[in-house]
Design a protein around this motif. Structure first.
Motif, short mmCIF file in Angstrom:
data_model
loop_
_atom_site.label_atom_id
_atom_site.label_comp_id
_atom_site.label_asym_id
_atom_site.label_seq_id
_atom_site.Cartn_x
_atom_site.Cartn_y
_atom_site.Cartn_z
N LEU A 288 -20.37 3.01 116.16
CA LEU A 288 -20.84 1.68 115.81
C LEU A 288 -19.61 0.81 115.58
N TRP A 289 -19.55 -0.36 116.24
CA TRP A 289 -18.40 -1.22 116.08
C TRP A 289 -18.81 -2.67 116.28
N ARG A 290 -17.89 -3.57 115.88
CA ARG A 290 -18.15 -5.01 115.99
C ARG A 290 -17.45 -5.57 117.21
N ALA A 291 -18.17 -6.43 117.95
CA ALA A 291 -17.61 -7.15 119.09
C ALA A 291 -17.95 -8.62 118.91
N GLY A 292 -17.05 -9.37 118.29
CA GLY A 292 -17.33 -10.77 118.01
C GLY A 292 -18.42 -10.91 116.98
N GLN A 293 -19.52 -11.59 117.37
CA GLN A 293 -20.64 -11.78 116.44
C GLN A 293 -21.68 -10.67 116.57
N CYS A 296 -22.32 -3.28 118.09
CA CYS A 296 -22.70 -2.46 119.23
C CYS A 296 -22.68 -0.99 118.84
N ALA A 297 -23.48 -0.19 119.54
CA ALA A 297 -23.54 1.24 119.27
C ALA A 297 -23.66 2.01 120.57
N LYS A 327 -26.37 6.32 125.85
CA LYS A 327 -25.33 7.34 125.92
C LYS A 327 -24.18 6.85 126.78
N ASP A 328 -22.99 6.94 126.23
CA ASP A 328 -21.74 6.63 126.94
C ASP A 328 -21.65 5.19 127.43
N GLU A 329 -22.44 4.31 126.89
CA GLU A 329 -22.30 2.88 127.19
C GLU A 329 -22.78 2.10 125.98
N GLU A 330 -22.25 0.88 125.82
CA GLU A 330 -22.56 0.13 124.61
C GLU A 330 -23.93 -0.53 124.70
N GLY A 331 -24.55 -0.66 123.55
CA GLY A 331 -25.81 -1.37 123.43
C GLY A 331 -25.80 -2.21 122.17
N ASP A 332 -26.29 -3.45 122.24
CA ASP A 332 -26.31 -4.33 121.08
C ASP A 332 -27.36 -3.86 120.08
N VAL A 333 -26.98 -3.83 118.81
CA VAL A 333 -27.93 -3.48 117.75
C VAL A 333 -28.03 -4.57 116.69
N PHE A 334 -27.16 -5.59 116.76
CA PHE A 334 -27.22 -6.67 115.76
C PHE A 334 -26.47 -7.87 116.32
#
Length: 435
Positions: A288-293, A296-297, A327-334
């Motif tokens: 889980l990490w932040r990308a701008g606003q 992503c997970a 799996k193995d690619e980013e997806g927005d969660v927030f």
């Protein structure tokens, strides 16, 4: 504090049963009349125009700096002098939102941070402002207008038939214009030489630090095995975090958050075995990490994981999950923008408190319509800066009283803000995310 609106009406407001003007013909009329300070065409073909955009917290802010926003609030029926409470930040936001929805307009230049002449330059993407119907075709039987009402701004049929062209011979001789290279001060007829004003620079919005890539957000991570809390850790996470078992690969990016072995807190051997199987399938972990606003997970192992936004005390098991972590690619969660938008509505009393707590169901389907405490591994992640923003909104109270908040990000410090300042900073933050 910003300027206080006067009781004089800048434009005719609506009464019961009257029609609501559309913003483009209304704005064209204001530009042609040239009666509002700083609102002017920039070229003879009437394709570019400027709008004053001074921050309400500047010490040199005057009522005239916000005349266009108040005038539209009155004309659209959102504000009646002497009846409604003045709300400069909301007027400004609603005016901006109305312009942003216009396909024939684009923001050409953003000079809102100019210390001497803060303004924005808009331009028509066609050849000119053209002719617009002045009123909605259907009567408005409601004497009030919701700020979120967008129906009057939809011009799909109109745009398809509209011919945008300048006036013949460059337009009427009385057309108010200012040069393309706008001088640092707009001279009024009664003033020959403007005197510089002290403290022209608006205060920096401290909430913008939430968007700075170098700033690290703090996360509170809580793990539950069959509904029992077995772990909680709060940490600043450079590059994000990874939920892992004790034997996970420590070389992957993101700070490892190691979930404990179930033998420490559980006594049922059967449940312990199942939990260990789930943890063993985490592999490289749940990242889980932040990308701008955005947050992503992604999952780096074989363990399927479902997520949803919920309350801090419990996940929303009455509905399905918001999605599965890819799996193995980013997806927005927030996304921070809807959160801040809902937070502003909550402060204004027109919405519920926004959700910010991420719940993850690891290794099993989401607990829809069943007790979540039956699931083997549930993990709750709280970005503590979002909790602090909501706490600040809940304790706002009187607009003149200061409340202190700590953003819980790296290098943060306590902020003392009035509720009016806080709301203005939130609305500026939404505008920053828009552009």
């Amino acid at each position: 504090m910003g300027p206080q609106p006067t009781n004089c009406s800048l434009s005719a407001g609506r009464t019961m049963g009257t029609q609501k003007p559309r913003i483009l013909p209304w704005l064209k009329l204001q530009l042609d009349l040239g009666r509002l300070e700083g609102v002017a065409w920039l070229d003879e073909s009437r394709t570019r125009f400027r709008i004053p955009w001074k921050h309400g917290l500047r010490q040199d802010a005057q009522q005239e700096d916000f005349g266009i926003f108040q005038a539209w609030a009155e004309a659209s029926g959102a504000y009646t002098p002497g009846k409604d409470k003045p709300d400069l930040p909301t007027w400004k936001r609603n005016f901006r939102s109305a312009l942003n929805r216009k396909e024939v307009l684009r923001l050409a230049e953003d000079r809102s941070k100019d210390p001497h002449d803060p303004h924005k330059v808009y331009e028509f993407v066609n050849s000119g402002a053209g002719d617009f119907p002045e009123l909605d075709t259907s009567p408005d039987t409601n004497s009030r207008c919701s700020p979120s009402d967008t129906q009057e701004d939809i011009l799909e049929e109109l745009l398809s038939d509209m011919a945008l062209a300048p006036f013949p011979d460059g337009g009427p001789s009385s057309l108010p214009m200012v040069p393309e290279e706008t001088p640092p001060f707009l001279l009024s007829p009664s003033v020959d030489i403007p005197a510089p004003c002290p403290n022209l620079q608006p205060p920096e919005n401290p909430l913008r630090r939430l968007l700075v890539p170098e700033e690290e957000w703090e996360f509170e991570v809580t793990a539950f095995y069959r509904g029992r809390q077995v772990f909680q850790q709060t940490a600043l996470c450079p590059g994000g975090l990874r939920l892992v078992a004790s034997d996970a690969d420590q070389t992957l990016p993101g700070q490892p958050i190691i979930l404990p072995d179930p033998g420490v807190s559980l006594t049922d051997r059967g449940v312990m075995g199942y939990v260990r199987r789930v943890l063993s399938c985490l592999g490289g972990g749940l990242a889980l990490w932040r990308a701008g606003q955005r947050l992503c997970a992604r999952r780096l192992g074989h363990c399927h994981t479902y997520w949803a936004l919920g309350e801090e005390l419990l996940p929303d098991s009455g509905h399905g999950p918001s999605g599965e972590v890819p799996k193995d690619e980013e997806g927005d969660v927030f996304d921070l923008k809807p959160f801040v938008t809902e937070l502003i509505a909550f402060i204004e009393g027109s919405g519920h408190s926004p959700r910010y707590t991420l719940w993850f169901c690891v290794g099993e389907p989401w607990p829809q319509d069943q007790p979540w405490i039956k699931k083997l591994v549930m993990v709750k992640v709280v970005p503590t800066c979002l909790r602090a923003l909501l706490d600040m909104a809940r304790s706002g109270g009187a607009s003149s009283l200061e409340t202190t908040v700590d953003l819980h990000i790296s290098n943060s410090y306590p902020l003392s803000l009035t509720s009016d300042q806080y709301k203005a900073y939130l609305q500026d933050l939404v505008e920053d995310m828009d552009f």
